[in-house]
Design an enzyme around this catalytic site. Structure first.
Site: not given
Ligand code: GAR
Length: 221
Positions: A19, A21, A97-98, A100, A116, A148, A181
């Protein structure tokens, strides 16, 4: 949901993990650097630290664990029904992380974005940092894109770059990318909230002009 003429106001955030982000987005809202109202945090992982943080931050949470459903389709239908009923103007996937299905994505066309941790189209899918290290990339980064039907392939909205340092392992590169990010995602959401960027089902417009290359956010390269 707002009409096509009004600016987005409400934000649903979907998470599966730590979490960080989510925290960056919520802190930007609290600090008035992001003019969206986070109305709900949805997760497939009821024990995710991201959900605990959302509760502490006073945001409604909606855990929707897949194990409570007979199959993936039933889980996704219920998730999409709940999300649609909340009528968020925007949906931000933040470490959700799923994958859709195209049917689900279509219900939120033009209002669902994802972050990403790679410079898409390089390194889509799982373990992008590991892929970058293996490829010997001197530069890595993160991409915010429109969601998409094709995973990690929706129109790219903006990117931020980070250097790959000599001696980096996967953990070091993940951490460096994550701090980038945290700058990128709230900024892009604010551009959308302010109407500087507009989303359709399959395109992004910057001040009315279709974006062909992602916006490169100031970085430390
Ligand atoms: C982040 O690095 C995000 O970009 C990635 O998961 C991490 C979540 O971290 N997302 C993906 O890989 C989607 N394909 P967080 O829970 O600390 O935000």
């Amino acid at each position: 949901m707002s009409s096509g003429l009004s600016l987005p106001q409400t934000l649903a955030i979907m998470v599966s993990g730590a979490g960080s982000n989510l925290r960056a987005i919520v802190e930007a809202c609290e600090g008035r650097r992001l003019s969206l109202h986070p109305t709900v945090v949805i997760s497939d992982q009821p024990a995710a630290p991201a959900l605990a943080y959302a509760r502490e931050a006073g945001i409604a949470v909606l855990p929707i664990p897949i194990r409570n459903y007979p199959d993936r389709e039933a889980w996704e239908r219920d998730l999409a029904d709940h999300l649609a009923a909340l009528e968020p103007d925007l949906v931000a996937l933040a470490g959700f992380m799923r994958v859709l299905s195209p049917d689900c994505v279509a219900r939120f066309a033009g209002r669902m974005v994802n972050i990403h941790p790679s410079l898409l189209p390089r390194h889509p899918g799982l373990h992008p940092h590991r892929q970058a290290l293996k490829a010997g990339d001197p530069v890595h980064g993160a991409t915010v894109h429109l969601v998409t039907a094709v995973v990690d392939a929706g129109p790219r909205i903006a990117q931020i770059r980070v250097p790959v340092m000599a001696g980096d392992d996967e953990t070091a590169l993940i951490e460096r990318t994550k701090s980038a990010e945290h700058r990128l995602y709230p900024l892009v959401l604010e551009w959308i909230a302010r109407g500087r960027l507009a989303l359709t089902a399959d395109a992004v417009f910057q001040n009315g002009v279709k974006l062909v290359e992602p916006i490169l956010v100031n970085d430390l390269i």
